[in-house]
Design a protein around this motif. Structure first.
Motif, mmCIF file in Angstrom:
data_model
loop_
_atom_site.group_PDB
_atom_site.id
_atom_site.type_symbol
_atom_site.label_atom_id
_atom_site.label_comp_id
_atom_site.label_asym_id
_atom_site.label_seq_id
_atom_site.Cartn_x
_atom_site.Cartn_y
_atom_site.Cartn_z
ATOM 1 N N ARG A 168 0.844 -1.190 0.000
ATOM 2 C CA ARG A 168 0.000 0.000 0.000
ATOM 3 C C ARG A 168 0.886 1.250 0.000
ATOM 4 N N ILE A 194 -6.572 -1.979 -0.211
ATOM 5 C CA ILE A 194 -7.439 -0.829 0.089
ATOM 6 C C ILE A 194 -8.446 -1.271 1.144
ATOM 7 N N ARG A 215 -3.833 5.309 -3.363
ATOM 8 C CA ARG A 215 -3.766 3.883 -3.688
ATOM 9 C C ARG A 215 -4.493 3.584 -4.996
ATOM 10 N N LEU A 216 -5.575 4.286 -5.239
ATOM 11 C CA LEU A 216 -6.251 4.126 -6.531
ATOM 12 C C LEU A 216 -5.350 4.625 -7.664
ATOM 13 N N ILE A 219 -2.877 1.914 -8.457
ATOM 14 C CA ILE A 219 -3.471 0.900 -9.332
ATOM 15 C C ILE A 219 -3.496 1.401 -10.767
ATOM 16 N N ARG A 220 -3.909 2.654 -10.946
ATOM 17 C CA ARG A 220 -4.046 3.214 -12.292
ATOM 18 C C ARG A 220 -2.701 3.252 -13.016
ATOM 19 N N VAL A 231 -6.740 -5.857 -6.577
ATOM 20 C CA VAL A 231 -7.154 -5.053 -5.436
ATOM 21 C C VAL A 231 -7.451 -5.999 -4.291
ATOM 22 N N ILE A 248 -15.369 -0.159 -2.910
ATOM 23 C CA ILE A 248 -13.933 -0.341 -3.137
ATOM 24 C C ILE A 248 -13.693 -1.123 -4.421
ATOM 25 N N ALA A 252 -11.690 0.434 -7.671
ATOM 26 C CA ALA A 252 -10.460 -0.225 -8.117
ATOM 27 C C ALA A 252 -10.590 -0.743 -9.544
ATOM 28 N N ARG A 253 -11.774 -1.236 -9.891
ATOM 29 C CA ARG A 253 -11.986 -1.724 -11.265
ATOM 30 C C ARG A 253 -11.883 -0.576 -12.251
ATOM 31 N N ALA A 257 -7.711 -2.351 -11.945
ATOM 32 C CA ALA A 257 -7.474 -3.654 -11.327
ATOM 33 C C ALA A 257 -8.230 -4.731 -12.099
ATOM 34 N N ALA A 260 -9.375 -9.490 -7.828
ATOM 35 C CA ALA A 260 -9.714 -8.961 -6.508
ATOM 36 C C ALA A 260 -9.742 -10.088 -5.496
#
Length: 359
Positions: A168, A194, A215-216, A219-220, A231, A248, A252-253, A257, A260
């Motif tokens: 993280r 997350i 954190r998003l 991921i991106r 995620v 969440i 994240a999608r 991500a 999961a």
């Protein structure tokens, strides 16, 4: 009962509030007034980092409910200070407190990369994905200064050795190119944890970890570089974060991500009293409700350490959360499993003067 906080220490962005003794200590220490009320200057508690020179760096495990058999942890302790961290009890092995010591007294392993290269070069070594960050976060704040991870990743890439990561820490973005290099060879997968999208709750529970929006962004940027990202909705805390499961997963999608996972809150050993103390300090009106729901998932106890149960929970509470997670995962188009990593190209890096292969 936890000992009282040291009044001579000023805490800033710390998860724990005190230093309970570890379970191996022969004596318990409690602060008592000696009658001499001499005022002392309050000092800010700062993080201390010491180095360790181990003889090996790859840790093996045979746990039946863990998907990997080897891991690397460049650090002991974690400055993120997440109050619920299941790794806190490991500090007791060092004679340190799983409370404040865990997040303020960090041990670093600067020789990790050279040790890894030596272990991979052994004739008896057989490749399988190495898991990074399984105990404490390799991208915690001190990593931005010590930079142990780039050396590890270069060794892995040179040897064509696959690796996974759980983090993280936003310093992972410094190494995006290295992770992308491994991912291009189908040798990397990254999991970003997350817990909540609420920045105020995250700040209280995970005081030195990046905010949810950061954190998003991690991921991106990792996904944009071609790195497969999972995620990790973990830990799911009843009442506090459990209502956010779907939110969440959706966020994240949208960030990129592709897989999961979810793990309900675990409170092993010294973590349970530390978490209860945190609830009393930060969410006193919800403390009893949270712990009642936790115990409903853990057979009436604060924690259930049994293999096959510790990562899932039991009872209606756990099953309902898992069903919600699976429905949302399917609706949002996540893959059920990550693609397997390629171990077939493992081998020593070429040296100057080596003859190149024709095939």
């Amino acid at each position: 009962m936890l000992p009282p906080r040291n009044p001579d220490e000023r805490l800033r962005a710390r998860g724990a509030d005190t230093r309970p003794d570890g379970r191996f200590e022969p004596h318990a220490r409690m602060r008592e007034s000696d009658g001499w009320d001499i005022p002392e200057d309050e000092r800010l508690l700062r993080t201390e980092v010491v180095t360790e020179r181990p003889r090996s760096i790859i840790t093996r495990n045979t746990s039946p409910d863990i998907s990997f058999d080897r891991s690397i942890n460049p650090y002991r302790g974690c400055e993120h200070g997440c109050i619920y961290c299941y790794a806190r009890p490991t500090h007791a092995w060092l004679g340190l407190s799983p409370g404040l010591d865990f997040e303020t007294r960090i041990t670093a392993k600067p020789d990790a990369a050279s040790l890894l290269a030596r272990e991979l070069a052994r004739p008896s070594y057989r490749p399988a994905p190495i898991a990074l960050g399984t105990n404490t976060d390799p991208y915690q704040p001190v990593e931005s200064k010590l930079a142990i991870m780039p050396g590890i990743l270069r060794v892995l890439s040179d040897w064509n050795h696959p690796a996974t990561l759980v983090t993280r820490g936003q310093t992972v973005l410094r190494d995006v190119a290295l992770w992308a290099e491994l991912a291009a060879k189908r040798m990397a997968a990254v999991g970003v944890s997350i817990t909540t999208l609420d920045p105020s709750l995250a700040r209280a529970m995970e005081p030195r970890a990046p905010a949810p929006a950061t954190r998003l962004r991690m991921i991106r940027e990792l996904a944009a570089a071609g790195v497969p990202v999972r995620v990790m909705v973990a830990p799911v805390i009843p009442v506090l974060t459990e209502p956010e499961i779907e939110a969440i997963l959706t966020a994240a999608r949208q960030a990129g991500a592709t897989t999961a996972s979810m793990i309900p809150l675990r409170l092993p050993l010294e973590v349970a009293p530390l978490f209860r103390d945190w609830l009393d300090r930060h969410r006193p009106g919800m403390a009893a409700h949270v712990m009642n729901r936790v115990q409903a998932m853990r057979g009436g106890r604060d924690n259930d350490p049994r293999f096959g149960h510790r990562f899932r929970g039991q009872g209606a509470e756990a099953q309902l959360a898992l069903q919600r997670f699976r429905l949302a995962r399917r609706r949002l188009g996540y893959h059920r499993e990550s693609a397997p990593l390629d171990c077939s190209r493992f081998g020593p890096p070429p040296r100057a003067g080596d003859q190149l292969s024709l095939f």
